[in-house]
Design a protein around this motif. Structure first.
Motif, PDB file in Angstrom:
ATOM      1  N   GLY A   1      16.272  -6.698  15.881  1.00 29.95           N
ATOM      2  CA  GLY A   1      16.773  -6.099  14.919  1.00 29.95           C
ATOM      3  C   GLY A   1      15.798  -4.448  14.017  1.00 29.95           C
ATOM      4  O   GLY A   1      14.622  -5.654  14.353  1.00 29.95           O
ATOM      5  N   SER A   2      16.568  -4.169  13.482  1.00 30.34           N
ATOM      6  CA  SER A   2      16.182  -3.060  12.698  1.00 30.34           C
ATOM      7  C   SER A   2      16.381  -3.490  11.400  1.00 30.34           C
ATOM      8  O   SER A   2      17.284  -3.913  11.520  1.00 30.34           O
ATOM      9  N   LEU A   3      15.303  -2.951  10.020  1.00 27.83           N
ATOM     10  CA  LEU A   3      15.795  -2.430   8.665  1.00 27.83           C
ATOM     11  C   LEU A   3      14.714  -1.322   8.594  1.00 27.83           C
ATOM     12  O   LEU A   3      13.873  -1.031   8.764  1.00 27.83           O
ATOM     13  N   ARG A   4      15.671  -0.385   7.670  1.00 32.63           N
ATOM     14  CA  ARG A   4      14.551   0.240   6.500  1.00 32.63           C
ATOM     15  C   ARG A   4      14.900   0.307   5.189  1.00 32.63           C
ATOM     16  O   ARG A   4      15.570  -0.180   4.493  1.00 32.63           O
ATOM     17  N   LEU A   5      13.122  -0.181   4.696  1.00 34.53           N
ATOM     18  CA  LEU A   5      13.349  -0.471   3.368  1.00 34.53           C
ATOM     19  C   LEU A   5      13.204   0.729   2.771  1.00 34.53           C
ATOM     20  O   LEU A   5      12.127   1.435   3.528  1.00 34.53           O
ATOM     21  N   SER A   6      13.675   1.381   1.239  1.00 34.35           N
ATOM     22  CA  SER A   6      13.211   2.481   0.860  1.00 34.35           C
ATOM     23  C   SER A   6      12.539   1.512  -0.575  1.00 34.35           C
ATOM     24  O   SER A   6      12.846   1.137  -1.658  1.00 34.35           O
ATOM     25  N   CYS A   7      11.964   2.333  -1.650  1.00 31.99           N
ATOM     26  CA  CYS A   7      11.752   2.431  -2.622  1.00 31.99           C
ATOM     27  C   CYS A   7      11.250   3.833  -3.164  1.00 31.99           C
ATOM     28  O   CYS A   7      10.124   4.927  -2.850  1.00 31.99           O
ATOM     29  N   ALA A   8      12.177   3.491  -4.645  1.00 31.31           N
ATOM     30  CA  ALA A   8      12.239   4.821  -5.225  1.00 31.31           C
ATOM     31  C   ALA A   8      11.152   4.730  -6.399  1.00 31.31           C
ATOM     32  O   ALA A   8      10.897   3.754  -7.484  1.00 31.31           O
ATOM     33  N   ALA A   9      10.312   5.638  -6.391  1.00 37.11           N
ATOM     34  CA  ALA A   9       9.006   5.704  -7.531  1.00 37.11           C
ATOM     35  C   ALA A   9       9.080   6.589  -9.347  1.00 37.11           C
ATOM     36  O   ALA A   9       9.724   7.582  -8.525  1.00 37.11           O
ATOM     37  N   SER A  10       8.764   6.341  -9.871  1.00 39.44           N
ATOM     38  CA  SER A  10       8.899   7.238 -11.611  1.00 39.44           C
ATOM     39  C   SER A  10       8.061   6.389 -12.437  1.00 39.44           C
ATOM     40  O   SER A  10       6.866   5.938 -12.055  1.00 39.44           O
ATOM     41  N   GLY A  11       8.045   7.590 -13.664  1.00 37.99           N
ATOM     42  CA  GLY A  11       7.330   7.204 -14.210  1.00 37.99           C
ATOM     43  C   GLY A  11       6.102   8.308 -13.993  1.00 37.99           C
ATOM     44  O   GLY A  11       5.306   9.577 -13.836  1.00 37.99           O
ATOM     45  N   SER A  12       4.889   7.927 -13.789  1.00 39.51           N
ATOM     46  CA  SER A  12       3.177   8.042 -13.951  1.00 39.51           C
ATOM     47  C   SER A  12       2.801   9.019 -12.317  1.00 39.51           C
ATOM     48  O   SER A  12       1.938   8.529 -12.168  1.00 39.51           O
ATOM     49  N   ILE A  13       3.931   9.223 -12.183  1.00 33.40           N
ATOM     50  CA  ILE A  13       3.700   9.754 -10.732  1.00 33.40           C
ATOM     51  C   ILE A  13       2.165  10.839 -10.116  1.00 33.40           C
ATOM     52  O   ILE A  13       1.806  10.567  -9.312  1.00 33.40           O
ATOM     53  N   PHE A  14       1.761  11.195 -11.402  1.00 34.51           N
ATOM     54  CA  PHE A  14       0.545  12.187 -10.584  1.00 34.51           C
ATOM     55  C   PHE A  14      -1.038  11.310 -10.773  1.00 34.51           C
ATOM     56  O   PHE A  14      -2.176  11.684  -9.902  1.00 34.51           O
ATOM     57  N   SER A  15      -0.600   9.927 -11.264  1.00 33.36           N
ATOM     58  CA  SER A  15      -1.752   9.585 -11.176  1.00 33.36           C
ATOM     59  C   SER A  15      -1.435   8.104  -9.994  1.00 33.36           C
ATOM     60  O   SER A  15      -2.711   7.990  -9.663  1.00 33.36           O
TER      61      SER A  15
ATOM     62  N   GLY B   1       2.758  -1.384  15.598  1.00 39.65           N
ATOM     63  CA  GLY B   1       3.975  -0.910  16.610  1.00 39.65           C
ATOM     64  C   GLY B   1       5.181  -1.079  16.516  1.00 39.65           C
ATOM     65  O   GLY B   1       5.593  -0.405  17.586  1.00 39.65           O
ATOM     66  N   ARG B   2       5.207  -1.898  15.428  1.00 37.98           N
ATOM     67  CA  ARG B   2       6.877  -2.053  15.192  1.00 37.98           C
ATOM     68  C   ARG B   2       7.371  -1.384  13.209  1.00 37.98           C
ATOM     69  O   ARG B   2       8.034  -1.805  13.952  1.00 37.98           O
ATOM     70  N   PHE B   3       6.354  -1.397  12.459  1.00 40.78           N
ATOM     71  CA  PHE B   3       6.582  -1.011  11.315  1.00 40.78           C
ATOM     72  C   PHE B   3       5.661   0.656  11.360  1.00 40.78           C
ATOM     73  O   PHE B   3       5.155   0.909  11.915  1.00 40.78           O
ATOM     74  N   THR B   4       7.066   1.164  10.765  1.00 39.43           N
ATOM     75  CA  THR B   4       6.138   2.756  10.376  1.00 39.43           C
ATOM     76  C   THR B   4       6.549   2.757   8.612  1.00 39.43           C
ATOM     77  O   THR B   4       7.624   3.134   8.001  1.00 39.43           O
ATOM     78  N   ILE B   5       5.378   3.454   8.164  1.00 36.74           N
ATOM     79  CA  ILE B   5       5.480   3.523   7.239  1.00 36.74           C
ATOM     80  C   ILE B   5       5.854   5.402   6.881  1.00 36.74           C
ATOM     81  O   ILE B   5       5.101   5.830   7.717  1.00 36.74           O
ATOM     82  N   SER B   6       6.470   5.725   5.899  1.00 38.75           N
ATOM     83  CA  SER B   6       5.867   7.223   5.097  1.00 38.75           C
ATOM     84  C   SER B   6       6.866   7.758   4.171  1.00 38.75           C
ATOM     85  O   SER B   6       6.669   6.769   3.029  1.00 38.75           O
ATOM     86  N   ARG B   7       6.391   8.570   4.118  1.00 38.72           N
ATOM     87  CA  ARG B   7       6.701   9.041   2.158  1.00 38.72           C
ATOM     88  C   ARG B   7       7.249  10.180   3.046  1.00 38.72           C
ATOM     89  O   ARG B   7       7.559  11.277   3.205  1.00 38.72           O
ATOM     90  N   ASP B   8       8.418  10.562   1.211  1.00 38.09           N
ATOM     91  CA  ASP B   8       8.733  11.786   1.134  1.00 38.09           C
ATOM     92  C   ASP B   8       8.102  12.439  -0.666  1.00 38.09           C
ATOM     93  O   ASP B   8       8.745  11.733  -1.348  1.00 38.09           O
ATOM     94  N   ASN B   9       6.633  13.059  -0.570  1.00 38.13           N
ATOM     95  CA  ASN B   9       6.413  13.369  -1.770  1.00 38.13           C
ATOM     96  C   ASN B   9       7.665  14.216  -3.221  1.00 38.13           C
ATOM     97  O   ASN B   9       7.787  13.912  -3.831  1.00 38.13           O
ATOM     98  N   ALA B  10       8.186  14.849  -2.516  1.00 40.75           N
ATOM     99  CA  ALA B  10       9.318  16.177  -2.731  1.00 40.75           C
ATOM    100  C   ALA B  10      10.595  14.782  -3.897  1.00 40.75           C
ATOM    101  O   ALA B  10      10.882  14.888  -4.706  1.00 40.75           O
TER     102      ALA B  10
END
Length: 115
Positions: free
Chosen positions: A16-30, A65-74
């Motif tokens: 099967g598949s899962l999608r993990l998400s991670c929200a960042a806050s604070g000193s994003i610029f660093s 080949g199984r996992f894919t990492i991605s970012r949404d900087n906005a």
């Protein structure tokens, strides 16, 4: 400091598949890079994937080949799409942000893959 909150873990059958998400806050610029690591019961934490600000991506051999990492900087988000999951992928998955002081990590989200 960067605060990281993971979501999306759960129980899934092998294949099967899962999608993990991670929200960042604070000193994003660093932040220089973001990534994921995992820790299975009785084992040391291991690297899973990372993506730099420039878009360079690295994966552990075990997930290529199984996992894919991605970012949404906005949105200050990083994702881990996990396909073809195996029981050995069972672990607590941690989101991380690399700064000049080293990696900051979230609290983790449990992923359990049943056979």
């Amino acid at each position: 400091q960067v605060r990281l909150v993971e979501s999306g873990g759960g129980l899934v059958q092998a294949g099967g598949s899962l999608r993990l998400s991670c929200a960042a806050s604070g000193s994003i610029f660093s932040i220089n890079a973001m990534g994921w690591s995992r820790q299975a019961p009785g084992k040391e934490r291991e690297f899973v994937a990372e993506i730099t600000n420039g878009g360079s991506i690295n994966y552990a051999d075990s997930v290529k080949g199984r996992f894919t990492i991605s970012r949404d900087n906005a949105k200050n988000m990083v994702y881990l799409q996990m396909n073809s999951l195996k029981p050995e992928d069972t672990a607590v998955y941690y989101c991380g942000a690399l700064r000049h002081t080293g990696w900051d990590w979230g609290q983790g989200t449990q992923v359990t893959v049943s056979s």
